[in-house]
Design a protein around this motif. Structure first.
Motif, PDB file in Angstrom:
ATOM      1  N   UNK A 205       0.858  -1.193   0.000  1.00 58.31           N
ATOM      2  CA  UNK A 205       0.000   0.000   0.000  1.00 58.31           C
ATOM      3  C   UNK A 205       0.892   1.241   0.000  1.00 58.31           C
ATOM      4  N   UNK A 206       0.735   2.092  -1.009  1.00 54.40           N
ATOM      5  CA  UNK A 206       1.477   3.353  -1.085  1.00 54.40           C
ATOM      6  C   UNK A 206       0.460   4.470  -0.886  1.00 54.40           C
ATOM      7  N   UNK A 207       0.534   5.136   0.268  1.00 53.30           N
ATOM      8  CA  UNK A 207      -0.528   6.040   0.703  1.00 53.30           C
ATOM      9  C   UNK A 207      -0.013   7.461   0.893  1.00 53.30           C
ATOM     10  N   UNK A 219       1.466  -8.535   5.507  1.00 46.83           N
ATOM     11  CA  UNK A 219       2.245  -9.747   5.757  1.00 46.83           C
ATOM     12  C   UNK A 219       1.433 -10.668   6.657  1.00 46.83           C
ATOM     13  N   UNK A 220       1.240 -11.899   6.220  1.00 46.09           N
ATOM     14  CA  UNK A 220       0.403 -12.856   6.959  1.00 46.09           C
ATOM     15  C   UNK A 220      -0.959 -12.263   7.286  1.00 46.09           C
ATOM     16  N   UNK A 221      -1.503 -11.484   6.349  1.00 39.96           N
ATOM     17  CA  UNK A 221      -2.855 -10.965   6.499  1.00 39.96           C
ATOM     18  C   UNK A 221      -2.985  -9.667   7.268  1.00 39.96           C
ATOM     19  N   UNK A 222      -1.872  -9.116   7.771  1.00 45.98           N
ATOM     20  CA  UNK A 222      -1.926  -7.902   8.583  1.00 45.98           C
ATOM     21  C   UNK A 222      -1.034  -6.824   7.973  1.00 45.98           C
ATOM     22  N   UNK A 223      -1.538  -5.589   7.899  1.00 47.35           N
ATOM     23  CA  UNK A 223      -0.747  -4.477   7.357  1.00 47.35           C
ATOM     24  C   UNK A 223       0.290  -4.022   8.367  1.00 47.35           C
ATOM     25  N   UNK A 275      -5.021   1.976  -8.667  1.00 46.82           N
ATOM     26  CA  UNK A 275      -4.862   3.348  -8.157  1.00 46.82           C
ATOM     27  C   UNK A 275      -6.236   3.908  -7.810  1.00 46.82           C
ATOM     28  N   UNK A 276      -6.240   4.779  -6.787  1.00 50.71           N
ATOM     29  CA  UNK A 276      -7.505   5.359  -6.339  1.00 50.71           C
ATOM     30  C   UNK A 276      -7.246   6.788  -5.872  1.00 50.71           C
ATOM     31  N   UNK A 277      -7.982   7.781  -6.424  1.00 51.80           N
ATOM     32  CA  UNK A 277      -7.719   9.173  -6.040  1.00 51.80           C
ATOM     33  C   UNK A 277      -8.198   9.475  -4.615  1.00 51.80           C
ATOM     34  N   UNK A 278      -7.318  10.082  -3.805  1.00 53.88           N
ATOM     35  CA  UNK A 278      -7.668  10.479  -2.442  1.00 53.88           C
ATOM     36  C   UNK A 278      -7.427  11.980  -2.274  1.00 53.88           C
ATOM     37  N   UNK A 281      -3.807  12.817  -3.121  1.00 52.82           N
ATOM     38  CA  UNK A 281      -3.223  12.222  -4.321  1.00 52.82           C
ATOM     39  C   UNK A 281      -3.639  10.772  -4.463  1.00 52.82           C
ATOM     40  N   UNK A 282      -3.068  10.108  -5.459  1.00 53.59           N
ATOM     41  CA  UNK A 282      -3.470   8.733  -5.733  1.00 53.59           C
ATOM     42  C   UNK A 282      -2.856   7.743  -4.743  1.00 53.59           C
ATOM     43  N   UNK A 283      -3.720   6.915  -4.172  1.00 53.68           N
ATOM     44  CA  UNK A 283      -3.240   5.786  -3.385  1.00 53.68           C
ATOM     45  C   UNK A 283      -3.080   4.609  -4.335  1.00 53.68           C
ATOM     46  N   UNK A 284      -1.988   3.887  -4.212  1.00 47.04           N
ATOM     47  CA  UNK A 284      -1.724   2.732  -5.076  1.00 47.04           C
ATOM     48  C   UNK A 284      -1.606   1.476  -4.217  1.00 47.04           C
TER      49      UNK A 284
END
Length: 564
Positions: A205-207, A219-223, A275-278, A281-284
């Motif tokens: 997640x690039x936020x 990782x193993x289901x947890x951010x 990608x999603x605009x927030x 800026x864009x979250x990828x």
């Protein structure tokens, strides 16, 4: 020692003599050495063996009215390192020690650095209480306790793009492309992807934030937070990723999807990019699909009874088998194992998936392409004209897909699919909600299974743990139950967990359950019937793993949380 020690010592050498920590002769020798060779008095005194670093720091702590803490044998709670990004700890040269309510106590070599403390207060959104400690010990604890990502790039360790898609140069915006092709940007993107692969992350997640860019790995289901970058790196990094995934780099106002196939350290990996605009800026989000060996049924984590029930269901000549659970619970992995188990030369096995996560030799796999009009429903219609024996449908999402799947099962095909429900019997009511007639469903359904993935306790730092009685009671355990947890070590990235194991609830359909389904009874009545047969639910399976020291109470509660 930190800079504060050096600056203050030059002014208080006599006070060290007055305290009896050094002699007047030792001070004179040190001062003469300083005049001849330069340097600071503190280092000279320590280097000559006149005083220890710990003695100096204890004295400074008293002099500055700031507590001194020796970190030689200090044990760091893994929870506190999760709260602080390693990039901040390295930037400001500190080690978080503990957090009480809204106050974080940190060890610093320079606790008088008010600018650093102020910036930390803003970044971490809590009060900061500094204590004085040895810079050497702080460095050691940061290396030992934080989940560091290797940033060096070994020779021959470059990331090579194998497939761009139908990318054309004229579609690119020259300014953005030039910005994204800089060596620093390329290296940063490579570092992010390499780190995620090394940690076996499933997603990146690039936020974008107001002043920073946050990178988190699942990782193993947890951010887990990994990197914090300067705000100005956001646009170049996102543009670089979008170029790689053949996305429109000039369009930043609407969501986009793309794919890219990479070779990282010799391993081929498919990446799905979204990608999603927030607001900032864009979250990828990048889903990592590694070409790993498909697990066999024996490796899924079934006990003997569950494996026998599973084998019996998937060996049926026809019917529909549904695996339920939320996203990321391993449903596709389970169905891949099932396909691999029944795969043979005399069977035509066809799948429609979104996306194809792994290639199975001998299986005809196709991928959903909504833009081209290939949906689960339209693909299913075509598959039925391909003389299939076994059909795998990636997911039952809508009425049309559900209806065609059930009718295919009734007409002599073996159908495997997944569905998003919380319980195994919830799959029955979900299909009814999608418009499948109860009498058709009762004839077609041969089995339902619900599953979750819980993280395993790390074998290298496992230890007994105290757990609140309320939590023990919630999963059906006695208050005096002996349970364990991982303390956190280098091998598990200080998380206390390493790897995952499945929780399963497998229900084969028999005459009575078919009759109940045909009569339209609800999920609760169906579940009561299965409980009466001794079929254990997910939480009870999790409780058994807790007693065996495989996982923790918190993990079982996390993945089996009951939702209204």
């Amino acid at each position: 020692m930190g800079h504060v020690s050096f600056q203050v010592l030059d002014n208080i050498g006599q006070e060290l003599v007055d305290e009896g920590l050094i002699s007047a002769d030792q001070l004179a020798v040190a001062q003469e050495s300083q005049r001849n060779l330069g340097g600071d008095l503190g280092h000279i005194l320590i280097k000559k063996g006149f005083i220890t670093e710990e003695q100096v720091l204890e004295f400074l702590g008293r002099r500055l009215n700031i507590p001194f803490v020796s970190l030689k044998d200090y044990s760091i709670d893994a929870e506190v390192t999760k709260f602080v990004p390693v990039s901040l700890a390295k930037k400001f040269h500190f080690m978080p020690l503990f957090k009480i309510e809204d106050t974080l106590t940190i060890a610093m070599a320079d606790p008088l650095d008010v600018f650093a403390i102020d910036e930390l207060r803003t970044a971490l959104k809590c009060r900061i209480q500094p204590v004085l400690a040895s810079a050497t010990e702080i460095d050691r604890l940061v290396v030992d306790n934080f989940r560091l990502i290797e940033t060096g790039e070994a020779e021959g360790d470059q990331i090579e793009v194998l497939q761009y898609g139908a990318e054309t140069a004229e579609e690119m915006a020259d300014r953005l492309r030039e910005m994204a092709s800089g060596a620093k940007v390329v290296a940063e993107v490579n570092r992010i992807m390499r780190g995620a692969m090394q940690e076996h992350a499933s997603d990146i997640h690039i936020e974008p934030m107001e002043n920073t860019v946050k990178v988190r790995n699942r990782i193993d289901g947890v951010l887990e937070e990994r990197i914090i970058l300067p705000r100005q790196m956001h646009l170049p990094i996102v543009t670089r990723i979008k170029i790689m995934a053949n996305m429109d780099i000039a369009e930043r106002r609407i969501p986009q999807d793309g794919r890219v196939r990479l070779k990282i350290q010799g391993q081929v990996m498919d990446m799905r990019v979204s990608s999603y605009p927030t607001m900032y800026g864009e979250k990828v989000v990048i889903r990592l699909l590694t070409k790993e060996q498909i697990l066999g049924v024996e490796s899924l984590g079934f006990d003997e009874g569950e494996r026998d029930a599973f084998d019996k269901i998937i060996s049926a000549p026809h019917g529909i088998f549904l695996v339920s659970g939320p996203t990321g619970s391993g449903k596709t992995t389970t169905l891949y194992a099932a396909l691999q188990r029944i795969n043979s030369q005399d069977r035509n096995i066809v799948s429609i998936e979104d996306p194809i996560e792994n290639e199975i030799p001998g299986v005809n796999q196709a991928q959903v392409n909504v833009k081209a009009g290939l949906t689960f429903a339209s693909a299913l219609r075509s598959i039925l004209r391909q003389d299939p024996d076994v059909i795998m449908v990636g997911e039952v999402r809508d009425r049309e897909t559900a209806d065609i799947s059930v009718r295919a099962a009734i007409t002599g095909h073996l159908v495997f699919s997944t569905i998003h429900t919380n319980t195994a019997m919830g799959a029955v009511t979900r299909l009814a909600d999608l418009g499948v007639e109860p009498f058709l469903l009762s004839s077609a359904l041969i089995g339902v299974m619900s599953q979750r993935l819980v993280r395993r306790i790390c074998e290298h730092c496992r230890r007994p743990a105290e757990v609140d009685e309320t939590k023990l009671k919630a999963i059906g355990l006695a208050p005096d139950s002996v349970v364990q947890r991982g303390r956190g070590c280098k091998r598990c990235r200080m998380s206390g967990y390493s790897g995952r194991i499945g929780l399963f609830e497998i229900i084969p359909l028999d005459k009575k359950l078919r009759s109940m389904i045909a009569s339209g009874v609800g999920e609760e009545e169906l579940s009561t019937e299965t409980r009466g047969r001794g079929i254990i639910d997910l939480r009870e399976r999790g409780a058994r793993y807790v007693l065996q020291g495989v996982t923790t109470v918190d993990e079982v509660l996390r993945v089996t949380e009951e939702r209204d």
